[in-house]
Scaffold this motif. Structure first.
Motif, PDB file in Angstrom:
ATOM      1  N   ASP A   1      18.810  20.822  -7.247  1.00 40.35           N
ATOM      2  CA  ASP A   1      19.997  21.711  -8.145  1.00 40.35           C
ATOM      3  C   ASP A   1      20.237  23.190  -7.778  1.00 40.35           C
ATOM      4  O   ASP A   1      20.163  24.031  -8.718  1.00 40.35           O
ATOM      5  CB  ASP A   1      19.313  21.479  -9.461  1.00 40.35           C
ATOM      6  N   THR A   2      20.591  23.314  -6.355  1.00 36.26           N
ATOM      7  CA  THR A   2      21.009  24.672  -6.054  1.00 36.26           C
ATOM      8  C   THR A   2      22.032  24.750  -5.055  1.00 36.26           C
ATOM      9  O   THR A   2      22.606  23.481  -4.958  1.00 36.26           O
ATOM     10  CB  THR A   2      19.550  25.425  -5.547  1.00 36.26           C
ATOM     11  N   THR A   3      22.437  25.756  -4.474  1.00 33.80           N
ATOM     12  CA  THR A   3      23.384  25.781  -3.418  1.00 33.80           C
ATOM     13  C   THR A   3      22.948  25.889  -2.215  1.00 33.80           C
ATOM     14  O   THR A   3      21.602  25.808  -1.714  1.00 33.80           O
ATOM     15  CB  THR A   3      24.140  27.126  -3.572  1.00 33.80           C
ATOM     16  N   VAL A   4      23.681  25.444  -1.132  1.00 34.64           N
ATOM     17  CA  VAL A   4      23.337  25.253   0.252  1.00 34.64           C
ATOM     18  C   VAL A   4      23.094  26.830   0.738  1.00 34.64           C
ATOM     19  O   VAL A   4      22.307  26.805   1.475  1.00 34.64           O
ATOM     20  CB  VAL A   4      24.565  24.878   1.037  1.00 34.64           C
ATOM     21  N   ASP A   5      23.569  27.865   0.166  1.00 37.12           N
ATOM     22  CA  ASP A   5      23.245  29.116   0.561  1.00 37.12           C
ATOM     23  C   ASP A   5      21.738  29.487   0.370  1.00 37.12           C
ATOM     24  O   ASP A   5      21.224  30.223   1.105  1.00 37.12           O
ATOM     25  CB  ASP A   5      24.249  30.125   0.165  1.00 37.12           C
ATOM     26  N   ALA A   6      21.406  28.829  -0.962  1.00 29.36           N
ATOM     27  CA  ALA A   6      20.121  29.281  -1.319  1.00 29.36           C
ATOM     28  C   ALA A   6      19.066  28.470  -0.613  1.00 29.36           C
ATOM     29  O   ALA A   6      18.098  28.954  -0.444  1.00 29.36           O
ATOM     30  CB  ALA A   6      19.910  28.829  -3.083  1.00 29.36           C
ATOM     31  N   VAL A   7      19.442  27.418  -0.240  1.00 28.23           N
ATOM     32  CA  VAL A   7      18.685  26.504   0.646  1.00 28.23           C
ATOM     33  C   VAL A   7      18.245  27.253   1.980  1.00 28.23           C
ATOM     34  O   VAL A   7      17.229  27.318   2.434  1.00 28.23           O
ATOM     35  CB  VAL A   7      18.934  25.096   0.852  1.00 28.23           C
ATOM     36  N   LYS A   8      19.552  27.725   2.699  1.00 27.27           N
ATOM     37  CA  LYS A   8      19.333  28.287   3.959  1.00 27.27           C
ATOM     38  C   LYS A   8      18.338  29.638   3.594  1.00 27.27           C
ATOM     39  O   LYS A   8      17.797  29.681   4.684  1.00 27.27           O
ATOM     40  CB  LYS A   8      20.730  28.614   4.440  1.00 27.27           C
ATOM     41  N   SER A   9      18.623  30.471   2.558  1.00 29.05           N
ATOM     42  CA  SER A   9      17.844  31.624   2.413  1.00 29.05           C
ATOM     43  C   SER A   9      16.491  31.249   2.340  1.00 29.05           C
ATOM     44  O   SER A   9      15.627  31.928   3.031  1.00 29.05           O
ATOM     45  CB  SER A   9      18.571  32.265   1.260  1.00 29.05           C
ATOM     46  N   ALA A  10      16.015  30.328   1.284  1.00 26.30           N
ATOM     47  CA  ALA A  10      14.576  30.008   1.306  1.00 26.30           C
ATOM     48  C   ALA A  10      14.056  29.368   2.774  1.00 26.30           C
ATOM     49  O   ALA A  10      13.010  29.508   2.881  1.00 26.30           O
ATOM     50  CB  ALA A  10      14.618  28.639   0.166  1.00 26.30           C
ATOM     51  N   LEU A  11      14.939  28.498   3.318  1.00 27.90           N
ATOM     52  CA  LEU A  11      14.105  28.105   4.528  1.00 27.90           C
ATOM     53  C   LEU A  11      13.875  29.105   5.579  1.00 27.90           C
ATOM     54  O   LEU A  11      12.850  29.219   6.367  1.00 27.90           O
ATOM     55  CB  LEU A  11      15.431  27.108   5.341  1.00 27.90           C
ATOM     56  N   LYS A  12      14.973  30.117   5.524  1.00 25.39           N
ATOM     57  CA  LYS A  12      14.756  31.427   6.763  1.00 25.39           C
ATOM     58  C   LYS A  12      13.348  32.054   6.214  1.00 25.39           C
ATOM     59  O   LYS A  12      12.583  32.547   6.671  1.00 25.39           O
ATOM     60  CB  LYS A  12      15.918  32.308   6.410  1.00 25.39           C
ATOM     61  N   ARG A  13      13.125  32.142   4.750  1.00 25.40           N
ATOM     62  CA  ARG A  13      11.962  33.173   4.420  1.00 25.40           C
ATOM     63  C   ARG A  13      10.787  32.034   4.703  1.00 25.40           C
ATOM     64  O   ARG A  13       9.705  32.665   5.076  1.00 25.40           O
ATOM     65  CB  ARG A  13      11.940  33.432   2.875  1.00 25.40           C
ATOM     66  N   ALA A  14      10.719  30.659   4.434  1.00 27.20           N
ATOM     67  CA  ALA A  14       9.729  29.723   4.723  1.00 27.20           C
ATOM     68  C   ALA A  14       9.250  29.888   6.013  1.00 27.20           C
ATOM     69  O   ALA A  14       8.001  29.973   6.517  1.00 27.20           O
ATOM     70  CB  ALA A  14      10.010  28.539   4.120  1.00 27.20           C
ATOM     71  N   ARG A  15      10.243  29.886   7.184  1.00 27.37           N
ATOM     72  CA  ARG A  15      10.016  29.693   8.597  1.00 27.37           C
ATOM     73  C   ARG A  15       9.237  31.221   8.764  1.00 27.37           C
ATOM     74  O   ARG A  15       8.380  31.245   9.737  1.00 27.37           O
ATOM     75  CB  ARG A  15      11.056  29.541   9.265  1.00 27.37           C
ATOM     76  N   SER A  16       9.763  32.158   8.407  1.00 27.62           N
ATOM     77  CA  SER A  16       9.164  33.634   8.631  1.00 27.62           C
ATOM     78  C   SER A  16       7.614  33.712   7.989  1.00 27.62           C
ATOM     79  O   SER A  16       6.754  34.347   8.887  1.00 27.62           O
ATOM     80  CB  SER A  16       9.871  34.625   8.070  1.00 27.62           C
ATOM     81  N   ALA A  17       7.373  33.095   7.080  1.00 26.58           N
ATOM     82  CA  ALA A  17       6.025  33.135   6.340  1.00 26.58           C
ATOM     83  C   ALA A  17       5.241  32.307   6.648  1.00 26.58           C
ATOM     84  O   ALA A  17       4.001  32.345   6.397  1.00 26.58           O
ATOM     85  CB  ALA A  17       6.403  33.273   4.816  1.00 26.58           C
ATOM     86  N   LEU A  18       5.630  30.970   7.524  1.00 23.40           N
ATOM     87  CA  LEU A  18       4.737  30.206   7.575  1.00 23.40           C
ATOM     88  C   LEU A  18       3.602  30.570   8.696  1.00 23.40           C
ATOM     89  O   LEU A  18       3.881  30.842   9.512  1.00 23.40           O
ATOM     90  CB  LEU A  18       5.406  28.915   8.339  1.00 23.40           C
ATOM     91  N   ARG A  19       2.259  30.194   8.169  1.00 22.20           N
ATOM     92  CA  ARG A  19       1.216  30.720   8.898  1.00 22.20           C
ATOM     93  C   ARG A  19       0.587  29.686   9.462  1.00 22.20           C
ATOM     94  O   ARG A  19      -0.038  28.650   8.824  1.00 22.20           O
ATOM     95  CB  ARG A  19      -0.078  31.236   7.680  1.00 22.20           C
ATOM     96  N   HIS A  20       0.884  29.406  10.933  1.00 21.49           N
ATOM     97  CA  HIS A  20       0.465  28.325  11.680  1.00 21.49           C
ATOM     98  C   HIS A  20      -0.361  28.862  12.955  1.00 21.49           C
ATOM     99  O   HIS A  20       0.256  29.829  13.430  1.00 21.49           O
ATOM    100  CB  HIS A  20       1.655  27.546  11.970  1.00 21.49           C
ATOM    101  N   ARG A  21      -1.563  28.354  13.029  1.00 24.50           N
ATOM    102  CA  ARG A  21      -2.288  28.910  14.447  1.00 24.50           C
ATOM    103  C   ARG A  21      -1.593  28.501  15.501  1.00 24.50           C
ATOM    104  O   ARG A  21      -0.885  27.679  15.783  1.00 24.50           O
ATOM    105  CB  ARG A  21      -3.637  28.367  14.620  1.00 24.50           C
ATOM    106  N   PRO A  22      -1.357  29.719  16.349  1.00 29.79           N
ATOM    107  CA  PRO A  22      -0.590  29.341  17.544  1.00 29.79           C
ATOM    108  C   PRO A  22      -1.376  28.112  18.260  1.00 29.79           C
ATOM    109  O   PRO A  22      -2.470  28.038  18.433  1.00 29.79           O
ATOM    110  CB  PRO A  22      -0.793  30.595  18.493  1.00 29.79           C
TER     111      PRO A  22
END
Length: 335
Positions: free
Chosen positions: A177-198
């Motif tokens: 129940d949100t906008t495509v722009d909000a989804v793109k913004s959340a995805l960008k932040r999530a990818r940046s923050a995702l802590r994953h061992r190399p």
């Protein structure tokens, strides 16, 4: 046929509803697990999803597929659970006679539970969307699921729906129940923050001779309390965690001290093989003076090349989910 089933289900036909939803049950359960990091919480969320779908089928308008509609319900059930859940508190070290070494750090994720491989059958049957970025096996690994739990709930949902499942941004926006722009913004932040061992060396193929060899060496070393043999199996940056204990250890030397403390206190174990999160796993049973071995937990290994790069130890409450007993009479010990 689909419209006929929907009509019958709307009329109260339980068998028609099961025919509609059963093909998606396993993948929905895995989706809830990725979102919540807990096998039991995922089970509860799945049941809530199916109950909500049964009650709300009259509102299904057919503009999206049944699968997409079910994912919308499941995702929002998980978001509600994440917002309202009283997370389990971290647990204190309680192994008598063993003083743990100073941890490398205190872990943020202490409510994690493993997922039985036996329940992954059918979970990956549906094809991924073209924008999926993760392999199916990686998307259920303990390292990845742990990393997801650090994300804010909304970002977590968007990343799983977009990068793991490959749903289009417009579908994700409708689900949340949100906008495509909000989804793109959340995805960008999530990818940046995702802590994953190399990534280190690639893991051998599940069930391959290479995996069997590492696993067999680990069993021999652990059951015989052979610290030298165990250390030889570990990568330099091996990582050990023990949810719900917050203690985390990184590096061969400190992990060796941790294991030496356990074995030095006279603790000896029998291991029963299983699989969790696409990885080799073992029910761990502490040998008692009467000859019976009592279940103390579940170990899940991450194998990199010909060595072990991580081990996660869970409490014995997870054993039943893997069909493992609480104790082993002496005669049934693995040979």
């Amino acid at each position: 046929m689909g419209n006929e089933l929907i009509a019958k289900a709307r009329a109260g036909d339980g068998e028609a509803f099961r025919a509609l939803t059963e093909p998606h049950r396993r993948e929905l359960q895995v989706h809830c697990y990725r979102m919540l990091g807990s096998f039991q919480d995922a089970e509860d969320a799945l049941q809530d999803t199916l109950l909500s779908a049964w009650r709300g089928l009259g509102g299904f308008d057919g503009r999206a597929s049944i699968r997409t509609w079910l994912y919308r319900i499941a995702t929002n059930r998980c978001l509600s659970a994440l917002r309202s859940a009283a997370r389990r508190p971290a647990k204190a070290w309680d192994i008598p006679g063993v003083e743990p070494p100073e941890p490398t750090r205190l872990g943020e994720v202490v409510w994690l539970e493993p997922f039985p491989d036996a329940l992954l059958d059918g979970a990956f049957a549906a094809p991924l969307g073209p924008e999926a970025r993760y392999e199916q096996s990686e998307s259920v690994s303990l390292a990845f699921v742990t990393a997801l739990q650090v994300l804010p709930p909304r970002q977590l949902a968007v990343l799983v729906l977009r990068d793991v499942l490959g749903f289009p941004a417009a579908d994700v926006a409708a689900m949340l129940d949100t906008t495509v722009d909000a989804v793109k913004s959340a995805l960008k932040r999530a990818r940046s923050a995702l802590r994953h061992r190399p990534p280190g060396e690639p893991a051998p193929r599940p069930g391959s001779p290479a995996e069997h060899a590492v696993v067999a060496d680990f069993v021999r070393a652990w059951e015989s309390a052979d610290i030298d043999a165990l250390v030889a199996l570990l990568t330099d940056d091996v990582f050990v965690s023990m949810p719900p204990l917050p203690l985390e250890y990184e590096g061969r030397d400190v992990v060796a001290r941790l294991c030496a403390g356990l074995f030095g206190a006279g603790r000896r174990f029998d291991l029963v093989p299983t699989r969790a999160n696409g990885q080799p796993a073992f029910g761990a049973y502490l040998r008692g003076p009467s000859g019976t071995s009592h279940g103390t937990g579940l170990y899940v290994l991450t194998v990199a090349g010909h060595r072990i790069s991580a081990m996660t130890r869970f409490e014995n409450g997870v054993l039943p989910a893997f069909g493992l007993p609480r104790s082993l009479p002496e005669r049934t010990r693995p040979s």
